[in-house]
Motif scaffolding. Structure first.
Motif, PDB file in Angstrom:
ATOM      1  N   SER A 190      39.307 -41.151 -17.568  1.00  0.00           N
ATOM      2  CA  SER A 190      38.892 -42.498 -17.146  1.00  0.00           C
ATOM      3  C   SER A 190      37.734 -42.407 -16.162  1.00  0.00           C
ATOM      4  N   TYR A 191      36.894 -43.461 -16.132  1.00  0.00           N
ATOM      5  CA  TYR A 191      35.763 -43.501 -15.202  1.00  0.00           C
ATOM      6  C   TYR A 191      36.262 -43.783 -13.792  1.00  0.00           C
ATOM      7  N   ASN A 192      35.661 -43.123 -12.816  1.00  0.00           N
ATOM      8  CA  ASN A 192      35.905 -43.476 -11.417  1.00  0.00           C
ATOM      9  C   ASN A 192      34.876 -44.509 -10.966  1.00  0.00           C
ATOM     10  N   HIS A 193      34.961 -44.941  -9.726  1.00  0.00           N
ATOM     11  CA  HIS A 193      34.102 -46.040  -9.269  1.00  0.00           C
ATOM     12  C   HIS A 193      32.626 -45.628  -9.224  1.00  0.00           C
ATOM     13  N   SER A 194      32.353 -44.369  -8.900  1.00  0.00           N
ATOM     14  CA  SER A 194      30.948 -43.933  -8.868  1.00  0.00           C
ATOM     15  C   SER A 194      30.346 -43.890 -10.274  1.00  0.00           C
ATOM     16  N   GLN A 195      31.117 -43.475 -11.251  1.00  0.00           N
ATOM     17  CA  GLN A 195      30.618 -43.461 -12.626  1.00  0.00           C
ATOM     18  C   GLN A 195      30.407 -44.875 -13.156  1.00  0.00           C
ATOM     19  N   LEU A 196      31.343 -45.778 -12.849  1.00  0.00           N
ATOM     20  CA  LEU A 196      31.163 -47.173 -13.277  1.00  0.00           C
ATOM     21  C   LEU A 196      29.942 -47.793 -12.615  1.00  0.00           C
ATOM     22  N   PHE A 197      29.708 -47.486 -11.348  1.00  0.00           N
ATOM     23  CA  PHE A 197      28.520 -47.995 -10.668  1.00  0.00           C
ATOM     24  C   PHE A 197      27.250 -47.479 -11.333  1.00  0.00           C
ATOM     25  N   LYS A 198      27.257 -46.219 -11.713  1.00  0.00           N
ATOM     26  CA  LYS A 198      26.084 -45.640 -12.378  1.00  0.00           C
ATOM     27  C   LYS A 198      25.845 -46.260 -13.759  1.00  0.00           C
ATOM     28  N   ILE A 199      26.929 -46.562 -14.477  1.00  0.00           N
ATOM     29  CA  ILE A 199      26.782 -47.174 -15.808  1.00  0.00           C
ATOM     30  C   ILE A 199      26.184 -48.568 -15.706  1.00  0.00           C
ATOM     31  N   VAL A 200      26.673 -49.373 -14.749  1.00  0.00           N
ATOM     32  CA  VAL A 200      26.142 -50.740 -14.601  1.00  0.00           C
ATOM     33  C   VAL A 200      24.700 -50.705 -14.106  1.00  0.00           C
ATOM     34  N   GLU A 201      24.392 -49.795 -13.187  1.00  0.00           N
ATOM     35  CA  GLU A 201      23.031 -49.699 -12.668  1.00  0.00           C
ATOM     36  C   GLU A 201      22.047 -49.265 -13.754  1.00  0.00           C
ATOM     37  N   SER A 202      22.483 -48.419 -14.674  1.00  0.00           N
ATOM     38  CA  SER A 202      21.588 -48.007 -15.766  1.00  0.00           C
ATOM     39  C   SER A 202      21.269 -49.181 -16.694  1.00  0.00           C
ATOM     40  N   ARG A 203      22.202 -50.097 -16.838  1.00  0.00           N
ATOM     41  CA  ARG A 203      21.927 -51.287 -17.657  1.00  0.00           C
ATOM     42  C   ARG A 203      20.994 -52.265 -16.938  1.00  0.00           C
ATOM     43  N   LEU A 204      21.082 -52.320 -15.612  1.00  0.00           N
ATOM     44  CA  LEU A 204      20.286 -53.281 -14.835  1.00  0.00           C
ATOM     45  C   LEU A 204      19.007 -52.675 -14.282  1.00  0.00           C
ATOM     46  N   GLN A 205      18.569 -51.564 -14.846  1.00  0.00           N
ATOM     47  CA  GLN A 205      17.356 -50.913 -14.341  1.00  0.00           C
ATOM     48  C   GLN A 205      16.135 -51.784 -14.619  1.00  0.00           C
ATOM     49  N   GLY A 206      15.378 -52.057 -13.548  1.00  0.00           N
ATOM     50  CA  GLY A 206      14.193 -52.895 -13.663  1.00  0.00           C
ATOM     51  C   GLY A 206      14.469 -54.376 -13.564  1.00  0.00           C
TER      52      GLY A 206
END
Length: 567
Positions: A371-387
């Motif tokens: 399962s994803y931890n909070h840091s991995q989930l943060f990285k996944i959402v940030e990669s979608r919102l890049q720019g």
């Protein structure tokens, strides 16, 4: 034998010829009345005149006139009938009269077949009936007259809808945060990506079959990682770096019957063997199984390797497990070029649900997604919102921590952030000039989105449940995760419930008390209970989302510790 004397012989009754003729005529009239049809055509003018003239005449004269009339109409019949009458009159008067009456009846039957038609001038004409001894059958027309005319169905015109580009940053954020959107990269799964890539690439270069089993809880990126690997391999195949291959995806959620997997695999092989040929008729599942058996048993050098992704493997498990056995056994055959990638939500599914012969075919190539931890989930959402400048950094981190404490499902984190963007857009549309516009998604807006998603009627019901009802729901969820099946037995769940009460120093209920708890949850449709039985073997299953149960029971001290041990 002694012969009787003429005195002892019975004498025949002597009757006059007129009496005999009248009796025969009476019997023939009775038979004609019985045989005559119910509907009779109206008599014509000439027939009416003849009938009025015949009233004043005697019976013999009427007979003679009718005989002469039919003799004129049909000379052949008149000759034959007159000969029979002459022959009969020379012998016995009784026989001759009977023969004459028989001829009369035949003429009357023939006369009944004569039809009349009325012309425009009102004059009636007689149509001659069929000849003697010939029956003309009525033939139905070959053309079928339909009320509704058959109109060829014309397909609808295809409409090309131009996709509008996002006007604002919020629209672009909603588009990228959708779970169906394909990202440019797949973060936090680099190790699993390289491992799957190595197994598939080596099997394609060697031209052999293999099986790969991938497990993990929902929302951990299993299917997305496999599809990303397939995209890279297809790109290499186009550049002639690896041999060409075919790819087929079989999702258990989209099949009404597990045996339909045979049809999907056979269609893929047929299109690969004959790419330019027209689509043939579809075959049944049993016939497709026979064709696949023959296909994998013979050597074919022109056949390309086929990679099959079997997603939601838990649903494809049957009682006899024939589908799983065949798909895991075909890659092990010497002439087979089949690679099976099985994806399931249970790590130990082969040992718990599959028989030994099926799990042995699966092999030892197994990959588990944590399962994803909070840091991995943060990285996944940030990669979608890049720019995109629409979120505050603290808001994304708050959403990631909330989801990781419940399930670690990346899809739920994306849904929460997407709902937060929709709340901001609705506020911007309602605001006036005097209001201060909201430029970014804040922690308060994310918290509101979380409350909306978890404030469903099911969450409110779980909050109103008693301690043992919540424990029983958690016990059903734990038992379902262990077995990998949606349906569990009441006896096993009750034992797990009592063991939990003993471990956490809670008053242990009896088996009858737990049966009443199960009945109350079944009446509220929180559980789906097997009808018709109330025993230890009764099958039950959850009718609530696991995330709602975890989110609601997380605040409880005892159940919260129990849920922490599950994760």
């Amino acid at each position: 034998m002694p012969r009787l004397s003429t005195k002892e012989a019975p004498r025949p009754l002597r009757r006059s010829r007129r009496a005999i003729g009248s009796m025969a005529e009476y019997s023939s009239d009775e038979e004609d009345r019985k045989r005559a049809p119910k509907r009779r055509s109206k008599p014509t003018i000439t027939q009416k005149k003849k009938s009025t003239n015949k009233i004043d005449k005697s019976d013999e004269e009427v007979e003679n006139e009718s005989e002469n009339e039919y003799i004129e109409n049909d000379p052949e019949d008149s000759v034959s009938d007159s000969e029979s009458l002459n022959n009969g009159s020379s012998s016995d008067p009784v026989a001759s009269s009977g023969t004459r009456n028989v001829a009369t009846r035949s003429r009357r039957a023939k006369a009944s077949t004569v039809s009349t038609t009325t012309t425009a001038a009102g004059v009636t004409k007689k149509k001659p009936g069929p000849k003697k001894g010939v029956v003309k059958a009525s033939i139905a027309p070959r053309k079928v007259q339909r009320v509704n005319t058959i109109i060829p169905i014309t397909p609808l015109k295809e409409r090309s809808i131009e996709r509008s580009t996002p006007a604002t940053s919020y629209e672009l954020a909603r588009e990228r945060l959708h779970v169906s959107a394909v990202p440019d990269s797949l973060p936090c799964r680099e190790n699993e990506f390289e491992e799957i890539m190595g197994y598939l690439e080596s099997a394609l270069e060697e031209g052999t079959g293999t099986c790969i089993y991938i497990s993990g809880v929902p929302g951990t990126g299993k299917t997305a990682t496999v599809l990303e690997v397939i995209r890279h391999l297809q790109h290499k195949s186009e550049n002639n770096e690896i041999p060409p291959f075919d790819f087929a995806e079989i999702n258990g959620m989209k099949l009404t019957d597990p045996n339909q997997a045979y049809n999907l695999l056979w269609d893929c092989l047929e299109k690969s063997a004959n790419p330019g040929a027209e689509q043939k008729k579809r075959v049944t599942s049993a016939h497709a199984l026979q064709l696949l058996e023959a296909k994998f048993n013979q050597q074919d050098s022109s056949q390309k390797t086929t990679v099959v992704l079997m997603d939601e493997l838990d649903i494809l498990v049957t009682k006899k497990q024939t589908v799983m056995y065949n798909f895991f056994e075909w890659p092990n055959r010497p002439f087979s070029k089949l690679i099976v990638v099985a994806v399931a939500n249970t790590m130990d599914l082969p040992e718990r649900m599959l028989s030994n012969k099926v799990s042995s075919r699966l092999g030892l190539t197994r990959i588990n997604f944590q399962s994803y931890n909070h840091s991995q989930l943060f990285k996944i959402v940030e990669s979608r919102l890049q720019g995109i400048d629409a979120f505050e950094k603290e808001a994304v981190e708050f959403a990631a921590r909330k989801v990781s404490s419940v399930s670690g499902d990346a899809r739920r984190a994306l849904d929460i952030c997407r709902r937060a963007v929709e709340i901001v857009e609705s506020r911007i549309r309602k605001q006036t000039d005097s209001d201060k516009p909201a430029s970014h998604v804040t922690i308060g807006i994310v918290n509101e989105a979380i409350r909306e998603m978890f404030s469903s009627p099911s969450v409110a019901f779980i909050q109103s449940c008693s301690l043992h009802q919540k424990l029983f729901l958690v016990s059903v969820m734990r038992r379902a995760r262990r077995t990998g099946l949606a349906d569990v037995e009441f006896g096993d769940t009750a034992l797990d419930h009592m063991e939990t009460c003993k471990w956490y120093s809670i008053d242990r209920p009896t088996m009858s008390d737990l049966m009443r708890v199960c009945e109350s949850l079944g009446q509220t449709r929180a559980l789906v209970v097997e009808g018709g039985r109330l025993d230890l073997g009764m099958r039950i299953s959850l009718n609530l989302a696991e995330e709602d149960i975890i989110m609601t029971c997380k605040s409880d001290k005892v159940i919260g510790r129990l849920l922490d041990t599950m994760n």
